[in-house]
Scaffold this active site. Structure first.
Site, mmCIF file in Angstrom:
data_model
loop_
_atom_site.group_PDB
_atom_site.id
_atom_site.type_symbol
_atom_site.label_atom_id
_atom_site.label_comp_id
_atom_site.label_asym_id
_atom_site.label_seq_id
_atom_site.Cartn_x
_atom_site.Cartn_y
_atom_site.Cartn_z
ATOM 1 N N ASN A 13 114.829 18.506 55.592
ATOM 2 C CA ASN A 13 114.335 17.146 55.848
ATOM 3 C C ASN A 13 113.792 16.620 54.522
ATOM 4 O O ASN A 13 112.713 17.018 54.084
ATOM 5 C CB ASN A 13 113.218 17.191 56.909
ATOM 6 C CG ASN A 13 112.569 15.828 57.095
ATOM 7 O OD1 ASN A 13 113.132 14.809 56.700
ATOM 8 N ND2 ASN A 13 111.379 15.809 57.685
ATOM 9 N N TRP A 14 114.569 15.740 53.909
ATOM 10 C CA TRP A 14 114.182 15.259 52.576
ATOM 11 C C TRP A 14 113.028 14.258 52.635
ATOM 12 O O TRP A 14 112.492 13.885 51.605
ATOM 13 C CB TRP A 14 115.384 14.601 51.895
ATOM 14 C CG TRP A 14 116.441 15.564 51.418
ATOM 15 C CD1 TRP A 14 116.567 16.906 51.732
ATOM 16 C CD2 TRP A 14 117.525 15.269 50.535
ATOM 17 N NE1 TRP A 14 117.664 17.439 51.103
ATOM 18 C CE2 TRP A 14 118.268 16.455 50.359
ATOM 19 C CE3 TRP A 14 117.946 14.107 49.886
ATOM 20 C CZ2 TRP A 14 119.409 16.510 49.541
ATOM 21 C CZ3 TRP A 14 119.077 14.163 49.078
ATOM 22 C CH2 TRP A 14 119.796 15.353 48.911
ATOM 23 N N LYS A 15 112.694 13.793 53.828
ATOM 24 C CA LYS A 15 111.654 12.768 53.997
ATOM 25 C C LYS A 15 111.963 11.569 53.085
ATOM 26 O O LYS A 15 113.126 11.273 52.849
ATOM 27 C CB LYS A 15 110.270 13.343 53.718
ATOM 28 C CG LYS A 15 110.026 14.658 54.460
ATOM 29 C CD LYS A 15 108.581 15.009 54.507
ATOM 30 C CE LYS A 15 108.426 16.445 54.985
ATOM 31 N NZ LYS A 15 107.160 16.716 55.615
ATOM 32 N N HIS A 98 109.807 13.315 64.766
ATOM 33 C CA HIS A 98 109.062 14.047 63.729
ATOM 34 C C HIS A 98 107.585 13.651 63.805
ATOM 35 O O HIS A 98 107.271 12.494 64.085
ATOM 36 C CB HIS A 98 109.639 13.715 62.348
ATOM 37 C CG HIS A 98 109.133 14.640 61.282
ATOM 38 N ND1 HIS A 98 107.900 14.486 60.710
ATOM 39 C CD2 HIS A 98 109.675 15.751 60.724
ATOM 40 C CE1 HIS A 98 107.717 15.458 59.822
ATOM 41 N NE2 HIS A 98 108.772 16.243 59.812
ATOM 42 N N GLU A 100 105.506 12.992 61.617
ATOM 43 C CA GLU A 100 105.123 11.879 60.732
ATOM 44 C C GLU A 100 105.485 10.536 61.369
ATOM 45 O O GLU A 100 104.780 9.544 61.183
ATOM 46 C CB GLU A 100 105.784 12.057 59.351
ATOM 47 C CG GLU A 100 105.125 13.198 58.577
ATOM 48 C CD GLU A 100 106.010 13.884 57.555
ATOM 49 O OE1 GLU A 100 107.077 13.351 57.210
ATOM 50 O OE2 GLU A 100 105.623 14.985 57.111
ATOM 51 N N GLU A 170 107.460 22.389 65.351
ATOM 52 C CA GLU A 170 106.750 22.149 64.099
ATOM 53 C C GLU A 170 105.261 21.917 64.374
ATOM 54 O O GLU A 170 104.860 20.789 64.700
ATOM 55 C CB GLU A 170 107.318 20.906 63.409
ATOM 56 C CG GLU A 170 108.779 21.016 63.059
ATOM 57 C CD GLU A 170 109.127 20.171 61.849
ATOM 58 O OE1 GLU A 170 109.632 20.746 60.886
ATOM 59 O OE2 GLU A 170 108.870 18.966 61.853
ATOM 60 N N GLY A 176 103.808 20.389 55.591
ATOM 61 C CA GLY A 176 103.427 19.894 54.271
ATOM 62 C C GLY A 176 102.053 20.357 53.810
ATOM 63 O O GLY A 176 101.503 19.819 52.843
ATOM 64 N N SER A 216 106.041 24.260 56.479
ATOM 65 C CA SER A 216 105.830 25.047 55.260
ATOM 66 C C SER A 216 106.696 26.305 55.206
ATOM 67 O O SER A 216 106.273 27.331 54.672
ATOM 68 C CB SER A 216 104.345 25.391 55.082
ATOM 69 O OG SER A 216 103.582 24.201 54.958
ATOM 70 N N GLY A 238 109.524 20.258 52.163
ATOM 71 C CA GLY A 238 109.338 20.439 50.716
ATOM 72 C C GLY A 238 110.351 21.367 50.054
ATOM 73 O O GLY A 238 110.949 21.026 49.023
HETATM 74 C C1 PEP Z 1 109.192 18.806 57.889
HETATM 75 O O1 PEP Z 1 109.181 17.790 57.226
HETATM 76 O O2 PEP Z 1 109.750 18.825 58.996
HETATM 77 C C2 PEP Z 1 108.534 20.005 57.356
HETATM 78 C C3 PEP Z 1 108.549 21.094 58.068
HETATM 79 O O3 PEP Z 1 107.948 19.880 56.130
HETATM 80 P P1 PEP Z 1 107.404 21.078 55.199
HETATM 81 O O4 PEP Z 1 108.475 22.140 55.188
HETATM 82 O O5 PEP Z 1 107.198 20.464 53.863
HETATM 83 O O6 PEP Z 1 106.135 21.574 55.828
#
Ligand code: PEP
Length: 258
Positions: A13-15, A98, A100, A170, A176, A216, A238
């Protein structure tokens, strides 16, 4: 639980990262790394990078996803993109719900459900995100929260359509933050989600249903997480922006012990 019935799916997931030239450069780095993978490889990129990603991944094993879509087919929804628009481009996956989106953009279980149904109707594969806040984990209601998110998001989704859904568990406190759920915590909740799928659909559907962990996940912890019996891959933020790290995660996904 019958891990050999499921394919490991590793999705990045490049966000909100990467301009088009940067996206192209990262995909060029990813291609040789991904070519060795036997798991499914997906990159979920910003809308502005979809065309670039689709062109750059042609003839490779990298599949392209978006990070959201609207539930209406078209109309006066300024700033939104419909599922049909994504499908017409050749986009295969879409991330929905998600944390976010829930946290910053007012997404609710009900709107996630509408988006899931619209995406499936358009022929997209859905990566549906669910997960509890830290305070909810501390209050001991993780299963209630994740169960509710799963049940509402899948309302009206048929048995047949379920084949095009993946759930990414998640925990919000792990996204993050560098704080990963332990492998046991991740497995426990993924196993619980599988039991919810068994209740909603059937045991056979649950055994074939892909449930990823996200939060993470990185080159160091991926192997342990992915090898858990109910964890079928990862949704990676990330670490998906660094080809070498994503490559290590793909290797962990490819070598996963059934
Ligand atoms: C995500 O954006 O779904 C995610 C899991 O981010 P990260 O790996 O940076 O925690």
């Amino acid at each position: 639980m019958n891990k050999d019935l499921r394919k490991v799916v590793i999705a990045g997931n490049w966000k909100m990262n990467k301009t088009r030239p940067e996206a192209k450069a990262l995909i060029e780095e990813l291609k040789p790394v991904a070519a060795k993978a036997t798991c499914d490889v997906v990159i979920c990129v910003p809308f502005t990078n979809l065309e670039t990603a689709l062109d750059a991944t042609k003839g490779t094993n990298i599949k392209v996803g978006a990070q959201n879509c609207h539930f209406e087919k078209s109309g006066a929804f300024t700033g939104e993109v419909s599922a049909d628009m994504l499908a017409e481009m050749g986009v295969e996956y879409v991330v929905l719900g998600h944390s976010e989106r829930r946290q910053y953009f007012g997404e609710t279980d009900v709107t996630v459900n509408k988006r899931v149904k619209a995406a499936l109707a358009a022929g997209l594969k859905v990566i549906l995100c669910v997960g509890e806040l830290l305070e909810q984990r501390e209050q001991g209601v993780t299963e209630e929260i994740v169960g509710m998110q799963t049940k509402i998001a899948l309302q009206g989704v048929t048995d047949e359509e379920l084949k095009n859904v993946i759930i990414a568990y998640e925990p919000v406190w792990a996204i993050g933050t560098g704080k990963t759920a332990t492998a046991e915590q991740a497995n426990e909740v993924c196993k619980y989600i599988r039991s919810v799928i068994a209740d909603l659909y059937s045991m056979a559907d649950a055994c074939e249903f892909v449930i990823q962990y996200g939060g993470s996940m990185n080159a160091k912890n991926a192997e342990e997480l992915i090898n858990q019996p109910d964890v079928d891959g990862g949704l990676i933020g990330g670490a998906s922006l660094k080809a070498a790290d994503f490559g290590v995660i793909l290797e962990a996904g490819s070598n996963c012990i059934a």
